[in-house]
Write an enzyme that holds these catalytic residues in place. Sequence first.
Site, PDB file in Angstrom:
ATOM      1  N   GLU A 440       0.847  -1.175   0.000  1.00 33.28           N
ATOM      2  CA  GLU A 440       0.000   0.000   0.000  1.00 33.28           C
ATOM      3  C   GLU A 440       0.893   1.239   0.000  1.00 33.28           C
ATOM      4  O   GLU A 440       1.714   1.437   0.881  1.00 33.28           O
ATOM      5  CB  GLU A 440      -0.948  -0.134   1.209  1.00 33.28           C
ATOM      6  CG  GLU A 440      -0.825   0.870   2.280  1.00 33.28           C
ATOM      7  CD  GLU A 440      -1.568   0.471   3.575  1.00 33.28           C
ATOM      8  OE1 GLU A 440      -1.382  -0.641   4.111  1.00 33.28           O
ATOM      9  OE2 GLU A 440      -2.293   1.329   4.060  1.00 33.28           O
ATOM     10  N   ASP A 513      -0.213  -2.572   6.034  1.00 31.34           N
ATOM     11  CA  ASP A 513       0.088  -2.225   7.428  1.00 31.34           C
ATOM     12  C   ASP A 513      -0.769  -3.036   8.387  1.00 31.34           C
ATOM     13  O   ASP A 513      -1.900  -3.410   8.066  1.00 31.34           O
ATOM     14  CB  ASP A 513      -0.197  -0.732   7.691  1.00 31.34           C
ATOM     15  CG  ASP A 513       0.836   0.141   7.001  1.00 31.34           C
ATOM     16  OD1 ASP A 513       1.881  -0.404   6.581  1.00 31.34           O
ATOM     17  OD2 ASP A 513       0.579   1.359   6.874  1.00 31.34           O
ATOM     18  N   ASP A 515      -2.703  -2.317  10.610  1.00 27.02           N
ATOM     19  CA  ASP A 515      -3.717  -1.497  11.280  1.00 27.02           C
ATOM     20  C   ASP A 515      -5.038  -1.577  10.519  1.00 27.02           C
ATOM     21  O   ASP A 515      -5.173  -2.322   9.552  1.00 27.02           O
ATOM     22  CB  ASP A 515      -3.234  -0.043  11.390  1.00 27.02           C
ATOM     23  CG  ASP A 515      -2.951   0.550  10.016  1.00 27.02           C
ATOM     24  OD1 ASP A 515      -3.385  -0.040   9.002  1.00 27.02           O
ATOM     25  OD2 ASP A 515      -2.281   1.601   9.950  1.00 27.02           O
TER      26      ASP A 515
END
Length: 660
Positions: A440, A513, A515
């Site tokens: 990303e 990530d 998250d």
Amino acid sequence: MADLFGSGASADGYDASNIEVLEGLEPVRHRPGMYIGGTDERALHHLAAEILDNSMDEAVAGHAGRIDIHLEARDRLTIRDNGRGMPVGEHPKFPGKSAVEVILTTLHAGGKFSGKAYATSGGLHGVGASVVNALSSDLHVEIAREKKLYQQRFSRGVPAGPLAETGAAPNRRGTAVSFTPDPEIFGERPYFRPATLYRMARSKAYLFAGVEIRWRCDPALLANDDPVPAEATLHYPGGLADFLTDATNDTALLISTPFAAQVELDGQKFEWAITWLGAGEDGFFHSYCNTVPTPSGGTHETGFRQAITRALRSFGDLAGNRKAADITADDVFAGTAVMLSVFLRDPQFQGQTKDRLVSADATKLTEQAARDRFEQWLAADAARAQFLLDAAIERAEDRKRRKKEREVARKSATRRLRLPGKLADCTANDTDVTELFLVEGDSAGGSAKQARNRKTQAVLPLRGKILNVASASTEKLGANQELSDLALALGVRPGKDFRIDDLRYGRIIIMTDADVDGAHIAALLMTYFYREMPALIEAGRLFLAQPPLYRMTQGGTTLYALDDAQREELTETGFDRRGKIEISRFKGLGEMPPGQLKETTMNPASRRLLRVDLPRRDSAGADARRGVDQLVSTLMGKKAELRFGYIRDHAEEVLADLDV
Ligand code: 1YM
């Protein structure tokens, strides 16, 4: 009715303890899917499997020799065994309540009071009769034990009264459970399918030669030409070999009798039958643990495939055949019909419907059990062994030739094709070793490019959030730059023109990530692949990388934690010295030094990947697939935290158990 324990439970007293029951079983009625994998027809039949498994456990333990299954009406099933009978005494932890009642009204009460480790069938089926009870509008249990007869009735898990002694049972013992699935849970017509139950009963009888199963079904529920009989006695002394012989009796075979054996190792049992089918015949691999089907395979299958493959290879090596070293499990198992059944002490299952065995030691034990026997079987008839080896070698050569051709075709296609500018390609083009990382953003892309192995690892940075594929139209998908770059890099066309052989990389690894945003992008990408290239997932070629969220150091020791829970765990148990642990949180992959990114997430020697999985394409998998479709539609709604949870749950379930 007599109150056995004299607790004086009046109607009121029962009301009071019923509230506890309701609270205890409430989660089951509230979220049935968590316990039985849904509320569809497949889930409905899980109820039957659950009760039957309790009887089977009693048979496998040597206490019961007969099981009766009686479909009395479309929605009323009785299962009876001649085992010891569920324990009826007062439960030490619940004064005034019988053990039966506790078993039927408490989640996971199963093994808690037998003292020894109660050898449940484990997994989904081990969750206990209480789940069936909670999801039945009416359940009746009858126990014959120590020459007495006992009964109790429940509705939606709540007892209608205490366990009552209702008479004498001088000449018999055992347990009978009758139940009606609750229409509030399963819909207006919670009907069993005779064929499904009959098949279940038959496979149990094949799986355990020590049991006789009597099948009975109200004839009104059967069509005139129904293949299911109204009554049958199922007993197969020849076990799995009988099954295989029956299942292949209209099929051309390469060998005259299956290779079948039963081995006891470490007090656990391993049993199989395998045969090789004629050219063009479709094979199958049915595996079980403690008579519970494991349609998604697992560690026992891996061990068995290793045993057979390695034994055949070593037969070839000994005969001086150099080509034998190249055969893979797929070469050996193409066109085979296999039944594999293991009985383990404490099996571990995984997956949303607990249909995969993950007990780690099962691989080694199964391999050990099968390999010796197979080597002896090969040695006993060298001509037959040579014949099987030649067949496997032929397939290996075919496979290698096809791969070469594909590579050549792909290379010339790639030369014609303009790859996306931001793709950092790898130099190798052997799909056995190549990987594409989807990352990303440009900054993470930069780190990944530095951390990668240039020879085998390619990196494609995707900018920002990709389109929500669940709701976008096909035209909109086609017009999306990120998605068309992705397809271009992969060398494939999305949708109906997708061909798995065009794929330019062996593995596609989503690396986002650790998250919520990262989880969102991973979910979007998985949805895209699921919608446009399901064959890629089916082939087991889509993975999730697992970048850590925390780096923890103390003295010379460095550990990485994937999430808060693991950070807590490592704080407790990860370091041997006391004292301060330095913890840093990675804000994103882009912030991680390339050396650390390589070590934790990209280097095949030290990383862990999760394989993205789809339920198998068979009758059992069909419902689960519909489930995935629904899931995709609901997941792609508004709630990001739901999605995040899904990814985590799902990830756990797809823990890569890499095959031979
Ligand atoms: C129709 C369903 O449930 N049979 C059954 C269940 C049990 C026993 C016997 C049993 C087990 C043990 C001791 C033991 C269960 N026992 C338990 C618990 N048929 C059916 N037949 N005595 C009887 O394993 O030690 C749960 S089920 F909890 F007591 F272990």
